[in-house]
Design an enzyme around this catalytic site. Structure first.
Site, PDB file in Angstrom:
ATOM      1  N   ASP A 145      48.546  29.212  27.649  1.00 18.30           N
ATOM      2  CA  ASP A 145      47.152  29.147  28.621  1.00 18.30           C
ATOM      3  C   ASP A 145      48.086  28.877  29.425  1.00 18.30           C
ATOM      4  N   HIS A 180      23.639  42.865  40.002  1.00 19.49           N
ATOM      5  CA  HIS A 180      23.351  42.090  39.253  1.00 19.49           C
ATOM      6  C   HIS A 180      23.049  43.011  37.750  1.00 19.49           C
ATOM      7  N   THR A 192      33.693  42.398  26.423  1.00 18.45           N
ATOM      8  CA  THR A 192      32.738  41.569  26.581  1.00 18.45           C
ATOM      9  C   THR A 192      30.851  43.100  26.195  1.00 18.45           C
ATOM     10  N   ASP A 193      30.181  42.388  25.930  1.00 17.82           N
ATOM     11  CA  ASP A 193      29.258  43.094  26.321  1.00 17.82           C
ATOM     12  C   ASP A 193      28.677  43.783  27.977  1.00 17.82           C
ATOM     13  N   GLU A 194      29.242  42.850  29.013  1.00 17.63           N
ATOM     14  CA  GLU A 194      28.963  43.991  30.516  1.00 17.63           C
ATOM     15  C   GLU A 194      29.474  44.740  30.644  1.00 17.63           C
ATOM     16  N   TYR A 222      34.924  42.079  38.019  1.00 18.27           N
ATOM     17  CA  TYR A 222      34.971  41.434  35.995  1.00 18.27           C
ATOM     18  C   TYR A 222      34.546  42.865  34.910  1.00 18.27           C
ATOM     19  N   ASN A 266      16.693  34.729  32.593  1.00 17.17           N
ATOM     20  CA  ASN A 266      16.803  33.591  33.083  1.00 17.17           C
ATOM     21  C   ASN A 266      16.142  32.939  33.275  1.00 17.17           C
ATOM     22  N   ALA A 272      41.965  34.970  30.651  1.00 17.94           N
ATOM     23  CA  ALA A 272      41.480  36.342  31.461  1.00 17.94           C
ATOM     24  C   ALA A 272      40.688  35.396  32.337  1.00 17.94           C
ATOM     25  N   LYS A 301      37.637  43.985  32.800  1.00 18.67           N
ATOM     26  CA  LYS A 301      37.805  44.282  30.701  1.00 18.67           C
ATOM     27  C   LYS A 301      37.302  45.771  29.994  1.00 18.67           C
ATOM     28  N   ASN A 325      28.281  33.543  25.474  1.00 21.10           N
ATOM     29  CA  ASN A 325      28.347  32.439  24.920  1.00 21.10           C
ATOM     30  C   ASN A 325      27.491  30.976  25.910  1.00 21.10           C
ATOM     31  N   LEU A 381      25.508  30.169  33.893  1.00 20.20           N
ATOM     32  CA  LEU A 381      24.329  29.364  34.541  1.00 20.20           C
ATOM     33  C   LEU A 381      23.826  28.710  33.431  1.00 20.20           C
TER      34      LEU A 381
HETATM   35  P1  NAD Z   1      37.485  31.169  30.620  1.00 21.82           P
HETATM   36  O1  NAD Z   1      37.917  31.249  31.794  1.00 21.82           O
HETATM   37  O2  NAD Z   1      36.140  29.586  29.903  1.00 21.82           O
HETATM   38  O3  NAD Z   1      38.662  30.772  30.170  1.00 21.82           O
HETATM   39  C1  NAD Z   1      39.351  31.498  29.520  1.00 21.82           C
HETATM   40  C2  NAD Z   1      40.731  31.271  29.704  1.00 21.82           C
HETATM   41  O4  NAD Z   1      41.821  31.433  30.087  1.00 21.82           O
HETATM   42  C3  NAD Z   1      41.377  29.488  30.624  1.00 21.82           C
HETATM   43  O5  NAD Z   1      41.367  29.245  29.202  1.00 21.82           O
HETATM   44  C4  NAD Z   1      41.978  30.107  30.774  1.00 21.82           C
HETATM   45  O6  NAD Z   1      43.653  28.752  31.851  1.00 21.82           O
HETATM   46  C5  NAD Z   1      43.281  31.249  30.791  1.00 21.82           C
HETATM   47  N1  NAD Z   1      43.622  32.048  31.446  1.00 21.82           N
HETATM   48  C6  NAD Z   1      43.289  32.713  32.824  1.00 21.82           C
HETATM   49  N2  NAD Z   1      44.162  33.341  33.016  1.00 21.82           N
HETATM   50  C7  NAD Z   1      45.305  33.238  32.147  1.00 21.82           C
HETATM   51  C8  NAD Z   1      46.460  34.131  32.536  1.00 21.82           C
HETATM   52  N3  NAD Z   1      47.338  34.951  32.731  1.00 21.82           N
HETATM   53  N4  NAD Z   1      47.378  33.099  31.165  1.00 21.82           N
HETATM   54  C9  NAD Z   1      47.255  33.056  30.227  1.00 21.82           C
HETATM   55  N5  NAD Z   1      46.549  32.428  30.137  1.00 21.82           N
HETATM   56  C10 NAD Z   1      44.812  32.348  31.437  1.00 21.82           C
HETATM   57  O7  NAD Z   1      36.416  31.931  29.168  1.00 21.82           O
HETATM   58  P2  NAD Z   1      35.602  32.158  28.100  1.00 21.82           P
HETATM   59  O8  NAD Z   1      34.287  32.202  28.223  1.00 21.82           O
HETATM   60  O9  NAD Z   1      36.597  31.515  27.586  1.00 21.82           O
HETATM   61  O10 NAD Z   1      35.771  34.050  27.488  1.00 21.82           O
HETATM   62  C11 NAD Z   1      37.545  34.197  26.880  1.00 21.82           C
HETATM   63  C12 NAD Z   1      37.270  35.509  26.827  1.00 21.82           C
HETATM   64  O11 NAD Z   1      36.094  36.151  25.966  1.00 21.82           O
HETATM   65  C13 NAD Z   1      37.246  36.365  27.777  1.00 21.82           C
HETATM   66  O12 NAD Z   1      38.435  37.598  27.421  1.00 21.82           O
HETATM   67  C14 NAD Z   1      35.971  36.682  28.664  1.00 21.82           C
HETATM   68  O13 NAD Z   1      36.008  38.047  29.239  1.00 21.82           O
HETATM   69  C15 NAD Z   1      35.641  36.944  27.265  1.00 21.82           C
HETATM   70  N6  NAD Z   1      33.899  36.743  26.997  1.00 21.82           N
HETATM   71  C16 NAD Z   1      33.861  35.563  27.704  1.00 21.82           C
HETATM   72  C17 NAD Z   1      31.790  35.269  27.386  1.00 21.82           C
HETATM   73  C18 NAD Z   1      30.848  34.788  27.866  1.00 21.82           C
HETATM   74  O14 NAD Z   1      30.335  33.872  27.548  1.00 21.82           O
HETATM   75  N7  NAD Z   1      31.326  33.365  28.187  1.00 21.82           N
HETATM   76  C19 NAD Z   1      30.860  36.513  26.511  1.00 21.82           C
HETATM   77  C20 NAD Z   1      31.821  38.003  25.882  1.00 21.82           C
HETATM   78  C21 NAD Z   1      33.629  37.701  25.835  1.00 21.82           C
HETATM   79  O1  TDX Z   2      23.571  29.962  39.376  1.00 26.41           O
HETATM   80  C1  TDX Z   2      23.396  31.320  38.588  1.00 26.41           C
HETATM   81  N1  TDX Z   2      21.814  31.615  38.684  1.00 26.41           N
HETATM   82  C2  TDX Z   2      22.407  32.459  37.962  1.00 26.41           C
HETATM   83  O2  TDX Z   2      20.637  32.845  38.278  1.00 26.41           O
HETATM   84  C3  TDX Z   2      24.264  31.695  38.189  1.00 26.41           C
HETATM   85  C4  TDX Z   2      25.391  31.382  38.075  1.00 26.41           C
HETATM   86  C5  TDX Z   2      23.959  32.948  37.060  1.00 26.41           C
HETATM   87  N2  TDX Z   2      22.327  33.313  36.879  1.00 26.41           N
HETATM   88  C6  TDX Z   2      22.413  34.732  36.359  1.00 26.41           C
HETATM   89  C7  TDX Z   2      23.318  35.472  36.857  1.00 26.41           C
HETATM   90  C8  TDX Z   2      22.771  36.173  34.985  1.00 26.41           C
HETATM   91  O3  TDX Z   2      21.496  37.174  35.220  1.00 26.41           O
HETATM   92  O4  TDX Z   2      22.592  33.959  34.835  1.00 26.41           O
HETATM   93  C9  TDX Z   2      22.812  35.107  34.098  1.00 26.41           C
HETATM   94  C10 TDX Z   2      23.813  35.219  33.864  1.00 26.41           C
HETATM   95  O5  TDX Z   2      25.178  34.425  34.614  1.00 26.41           O
HETATM   96  P1  TDX Z   2      26.441  34.378  34.583  1.00 26.41           P
HETATM   97  O6  TDX Z   2      26.619  32.357  32.906  1.00 26.41           O
HETATM   98  O7  TDX Z   2      27.452  33.698  35.004  1.00 26.41           O
HETATM   99  O8  TDX Z   2      26.801  35.570  32.988  1.00 26.41           O
HETATM  100  P2  TDX Z   2      26.833  36.557  33.289  1.00 26.41           P
HETATM  101  O9  TDX Z   2      27.113  37.492  34.423  1.00 26.41           O
HETATM  102  O10 TDX Z   2      26.210  37.816  32.594  1.00 26.41           O
HETATM  103  O11 TDX Z   2      28.462  37.088  32.698  1.00 26.41           O
HETATM  104  C11 TDX Z   2      28.674  36.015  31.144  1.00 26.41           C
HETATM  105  O12 TDX Z   2      28.758  36.653  29.912  1.00 26.41           O
HETATM  106  C12 TDX Z   2      29.449  38.243  29.886  1.00 26.41           C
HETATM  107  C13 TDX Z   2      29.897  35.377  31.545  1.00 26.41           C
HETATM  108  O13 TDX Z   2      29.941  35.190  32.034  1.00 26.41           O
HETATM  109  C14 TDX Z   2      31.056  36.263  30.662  1.00 26.41           C
HETATM  110  O14 TDX Z   2      32.421  35.716  30.743  1.00 26.41           O
HETATM  111  C15 TDX Z   2      30.630  37.577  29.274  1.00 26.41           C
HETATM  112  O15 TDX Z   2      32.057  38.593  29.602  1.00 26.41           O
END
Ligand code: NAD
Ligand code: TDX
Length: 355
Positions: free
Chosen positions: A41, A292, A133-135, A158, A257, A91, A162, A188, A198
């Site tokens: 990491d 959005h 991701t689903d995005e 973003y 939301n 990521a 991906k 997640n 959020l």
């Molecule tokens: P996060 O931002 O919490 O964590 C990302 C991690 O990657 C961190 O520990 C960071 O230090 C590390 N990192 C970033 N750049 C790096 C690099 N160049 N080399 C090595 N390490 C690096 O992200 P997350 O929410 O845990 O997401 C993890 C994965 O899941 C991502 O690929 C994201 O696209 C995917 N994903 C996230 C969600 C979500 O809701 N958070 C949903 C679906 C998929």
């Molecule tokens: O302050 C806020 N107010 C608000 O209304 C924030 C941070 C978000 N939002 C809305 C935007 C989205 O419709 O809430 C929803 C969720 O936002 P985020 O938590 O930023 O997630 P989203 O943009 O849906 O993307 C997430 O899901 C897919 C993760 O961040 C990604 O990493 C993942 O791939």
């Protein structure tokens, strides 16, 4: 035809982030992995090694502070630790940051994945799982759900980064015959999430009586997946899915939301005993996020049918547990917000990878 993959030394990239750390905690607990875990990491603002404190077996765990774009460093890790599988979580993950400053998203998500794939090409017996991701599928109208064969239509930098990495993974598998799997998780939630997304942002603002910024009119819909269900699903895919396959992972919890924020208000009322009216008054409808996406929904029937996996955690009780977790982990929150955990590297980290 499902397979039975086993690993003796698994490289997890991004294992100090939200989902990667849940995956590693799972490997050392309910997922019952008995091999070595190498967590590589770069420790960006989102990566906190303290999220793994006390959760790993030090005899079978190695942390390497390196960037996935640094091919020499990753190659050295693969050789030194005889890595036989990679699960790529590393990521840049926050949509709002990608709108303001996309560069790091191209660097890590696209170039970083490309560098990893080149190393898998050098080590073709490795299995590579890519966490997507689903995005990447874009935005849905009021009905329907993303399937694995839904056309890609990313709308944020973003999501585009991906999508680009997914295309590289697919192309490398096809062209070079690599063993890869890909998963597309929905939004997640759960413990240890950096408070920019959020749910943790709203929880902390509720605790601190700060405004609750709801983008637009709050009618955008997301499907919410508990991070531990996500970790379990990824492990099922990594171990059993045929090479070349992709799977959607959903939480069966579509909510607007505004519904999510109202459920959080209710959970914070239960947690703290504060009056709902005081918390409701913090709601603010703010300028919408550019581009959005209106709605995400997941058809996860392939995962259920082929690997027998479906999520087990119910959203509202998962939210209540998440609120309780943040209430009990003020020190973790304080240290991720301030970046104080970075001192950890100075005091605890010895680089054990070959130079
Ligand atoms: P996060 O931002 O919490 O964590 C990302 C991690 O990657 C961190 O520990 C960071 O230090 C590390 N990192 C970033 N750049 C790096 C690099 N160049 N080399 C090595 N390490 C690096 O992200 P997350 O929410 O845990 O997401 C993890 C994965 O899941 C991502 O690929 C994201 O696209 C995917 N994903 C996230 C969600 C979500 O809701 N958070 C949903 C679906 C998929
Ligand atoms: O302050 C806020 N107010 C608000 O209304 C924030 C941070 C978000 N939002 C809305 C935007 C989205 O419709 O809430 C929803 C969720 O936002 P985020 O938590 O930023 O997630 P989203 O943009 O849906 O993307 C997430 O899901 C897919 C993760 O961040 C990604 O990493 C993942 O791939």
């Amino acid at each position: 035809m499902n397979v039975a993959r086993s690993f003796s030394s698994l490289l997890v990239t991004g294992g100090c982030g939200f989902i990667g750390s849940a995956f590693i905690r799972g490997l050392f607990s309910n997922l019952a992995f008995d091999g070595r875990v190498v967590n590589l990491d770069a420790l960006t603002y989102a990566g906190n090694p303290e999220s793994l404190a006390g959760a790993v077996d030090p005899e079978r765990y190695v942390f390497v502070h390196a960037d996935i774009r640094d091919a020499d460093a990753v190659r050295a890790v693969i050789e030194r630790y005889a890595v036989d599988g990679i699960v790529n979580f590393a990521a840049e993950s926050h949509v709002d940051r990608s709108i303001v400053a996309p560069d790091a998203f191209i660097e890590t998500n696209v170039v970083g994945t490309f560098k990893l794939l080149e190393l898998v090409r050098e080590n073709p017996s490795l299995h590579f799982h890519h966490v997507s991701t689903d995005e990447v599928y874009g935005s849905l109208g009021p009905t329907g759900a993303f399937r694995e064969d839904t056309a890609y239509a990313p709308n944020s930098p973003y999501a585009a980064s991906k999508a680009a990495s997914d295309h590289l993974v697919r192309a490398y598998a096809r062209t070079y015959g690599l063993s890869v799997t890909v998963s597309h998780g929905s939004n997640n939630y759960g413990p240890y999430q950096f408070p920019e997304k959020l749910i943790p942002l709203m929880i902390l603002n509720l605790f601190e009586s700060e405004p609750l910024p709801v983008y637009g009119d709050g009618s955008n819909v997301r499907d919410w997946l508990h991070v531990e269900d996500h970790a379990e699903a990824i492990w099922a895919i990594v171990r059993s899915a045929p090479a070349g396959e992709t799977y959607n992972i959903g939480g069966n919890a579509e909510r607007t939301n505004l519904q999510v924020v109202r459920s959080l208000i209710q959970a914070v009322v239960e947690e703290t005993g504060r009056p709902a009216s005081a918390l409701e008054s913090l709601l603010r409808f703010v300028t919408d996020r550019p581009g959005h996406d209106k709605r995400y929904a997941i058809d996860a029937s392939k995962l259920q049918r082929e690997l027998g996996f479906s999520p087990s955690r119910e959203f509202e009780s998962g939210l209540r547990q998440t609120v309780s977790w943040y209430a009990r982990h003020g020190a973790w929150v304080e240290r991720v917000r301030s970046g104080a955990y970075r001192d950890w590297i100075q005091t605890n980290y010895r680089d054990r990878t070959p130079k």
